[in-house]
Design an enzyme around this catalytic site. Sequence first.
Site, PDB file in Angstrom:
ATOM      1  N   GLY A  41     -21.162   8.915  -2.560  1.00 34.83           N
ATOM      2  CA  GLY A  41     -20.718   8.663  -1.189  1.00 34.83           C
ATOM      3  C   GLY A  41     -19.920   7.387  -1.009  1.00 34.83           C
ATOM      4  N   SER A  42     -19.346   6.851  -2.092  1.00 30.83           N
ATOM      5  CA  SER A  42     -18.590   5.604  -1.916  1.00 30.83           C
ATOM      6  C   SER A  42     -17.330   5.839  -1.080  1.00 30.83           C
ATOM      7  CB  SER A  42     -18.258   4.973  -3.269  1.00 30.83           C
ATOM      8  OG  SER A  42     -17.326   5.744  -3.976  1.00 30.83           O
ATOM      9  N   ARG A  47     -20.542  31.519  -0.674  1.00 28.24           N
ATOM     10  CA  ARG A  47     -19.676  30.379  -0.320  1.00 28.24           C
ATOM     11  C   ARG A  47     -19.211  30.497   1.123  1.00 28.24           C
ATOM     12  NH1 ARG A  47     -18.100  27.554  -4.941  1.00 28.24           N
ATOM     13  NH2 ARG A  47     -18.026  28.751  -6.850  1.00 28.24           N
ATOM     14  N   ASN A 104      -8.684  16.346   0.910  1.00 27.27           N
ATOM     15  CA  ASN A 104      -9.523  16.176  -0.291  1.00 27.27           C
ATOM     16  C   ASN A 104      -9.055  14.940  -1.055  1.00 27.27           C
ATOM     17  OD1 ASN A 104     -11.463  16.972  -2.337  1.00 27.27           O
ATOM     18  ND2 ASN A 104      -9.735  17.639  -3.591  1.00 27.27           N
ATOM     19  N   HIS A 138      -9.015  13.436  -4.946  1.00 31.56           N
ATOM     20  CA  HIS A 138      -9.183  13.937  -6.320  1.00 31.56           C
ATOM     21  C   HIS A 138      -8.811  12.821  -7.296  1.00 31.56           C
ATOM     22  CE1 HIS A 138      -9.401  16.938  -9.496  1.00 31.56           C
ATOM     23  NE2 HIS A 138      -8.297  16.409  -9.992  1.00 31.56           N
ATOM     24  N   GLU A 161      -5.825  27.199  -0.530  1.00 34.29           N
ATOM     25  CA  GLU A 161      -6.746  28.074  -1.260  1.00 34.29           C
ATOM     26  C   GLU A 161      -6.739  27.821  -2.763  1.00 34.29           C
ATOM     27  OE1 GLU A 161      -6.907  32.200  -0.059  1.00 34.29           O
ATOM     28  OE2 GLU A 161      -6.361  31.580   1.964  1.00 34.29           O
ATOM     29  N   ASP A 198      -7.021  22.090  -5.700  1.00 35.45           N
ATOM     30  CA  ASP A 198      -6.290  20.846  -5.981  1.00 35.45           C
ATOM     31  C   ASP A 198      -4.774  21.035  -5.977  1.00 35.45           C
ATOM     32  OD1 ASP A 198      -8.704  19.489  -6.248  1.00 35.45           O
ATOM     33  OD2 ASP A 198      -8.851  19.932  -8.375  1.00 35.45           O
ATOM     34  N   GLU A 236      -9.127   4.999  -4.662  1.00 36.21           N
ATOM     35  CA  GLU A 236      -9.482   6.069  -3.716  1.00 36.21           C
ATOM     36  C   GLU A 236      -9.893   5.480  -2.374  1.00 36.21           C
ATOM     37  OE1 GLU A 236     -11.035   9.598  -6.706  1.00 36.21           O
ATOM     38  OE2 GLU A 236     -12.535   8.416  -5.654  1.00 36.21           O
TER      39      GLU A 236
HETATM   40  C1  GAR Z   1     -14.547  10.696  -6.325  1.00 33.14           C
HETATM   41  O1  GAR Z   1     -14.057   9.958  -7.404  1.00 33.14           O
HETATM   42  C2  GAR Z   1     -13.683  11.905  -6.045  1.00 33.14           C
HETATM   43  O2  GAR Z   1     -12.359  11.713  -6.405  1.00 33.14           O
HETATM   44  C3  GAR Z   1     -14.333  12.929  -6.923  1.00 33.14           C
HETATM   45  O3  GAR Z   1     -15.700  12.701  -6.802  1.00 33.14           O
HETATM   46  C4  GAR Z   1     -15.908  11.306  -6.654  1.00 33.14           C
HETATM   47  C5  GAR Z   1     -16.922  11.085  -5.558  1.00 33.14           C
HETATM   48  O4  GAR Z   1     -17.318   9.756  -5.503  1.00 33.14           O
HETATM   49  N1  GAR Z   1     -13.989  14.255  -6.487  1.00 33.14           N
HETATM   50  C6  GAR Z   1     -13.681  15.229  -7.314  1.00 33.14           C
HETATM   51  O5  GAR Z   1     -13.706  15.124  -8.518  1.00 33.14           O
HETATM   52  C7  GAR Z   1     -13.307  16.528  -6.628  1.00 33.14           C
HETATM   53  N2  GAR Z   1     -12.718  17.434  -7.562  1.00 33.14           N
HETATM   54  P1  GAR Z   1     -18.110   9.194  -4.243  1.00 33.14           P
HETATM   55  O6  GAR Z   1     -19.253  10.177  -3.971  1.00 33.14           O
HETATM   56  O7  GAR Z   1     -18.619   7.845  -4.679  1.00 33.14           O
HETATM   57  O8  GAR Z   1     -17.150   9.114  -3.103  1.00 33.14           O
END
Ligand code: GAR
Length: 187
Positions: A6-7, A59, A101, A103, A136, A139, A168
Amino acid sequence: MASGSGSNFEALVQACRGGHLHAEVALLVVNNPGCGAQARAERLGVPWQLHDHRTQPSREQLDQALVKAFRGAAVDVVVMAGWMRVVTPTLIGAFAERLVNIHPSLLPSFRGLDAVGQALAAGVTLTGCTAHLVCEEVDAGRILVQAAVPVLSDDDHASLSARIQRQEHRILPLAVALTAQQLGEPG
Ligand code: GAR
């Protein structure tokens, strides 16, 4: 929407509270009970809900429950901030052009799972992160903001992930602001 630590969720909350993003995080949804994101929401006083995919038959039904939750919280923009599930047209259609999103790669390179591991395995010297709209194809939606991150010779998965995540946290609020701005523009 978050599945893990959850950062990125916290970065959005802090961007709002610090006046860098003129928005409010109205609701956090998690799919993993007790995940770090849930603990952060409790600490930050952000309402959260658990929608555990293991308790939903499909889903689509999970995504229907999410749409209901977001409409109930009157949200304008939905952010997949480390949501490690593929989403369906049910959610994508309900929030067309306002489902974002984040990524951990410079898309279109290294789509899908473990983008950081893919980058290390490929031996690239530059990777990064991408905030994009969700469509859909996984990424593959329209890119909103990217940041480049060098891969250092002594990087391992943890060190590279941490360097990418710092970027991010910087670009995700920018991407949300851009999305909201584009929603407000005519045509
Ligand atoms: C993040 O680095 C995000 O880019 C990745 O999960 C991490 C979550 O970190 N997402 C993916 O890989 C989606 N395909 P967080 O929970 O600390 O925000």
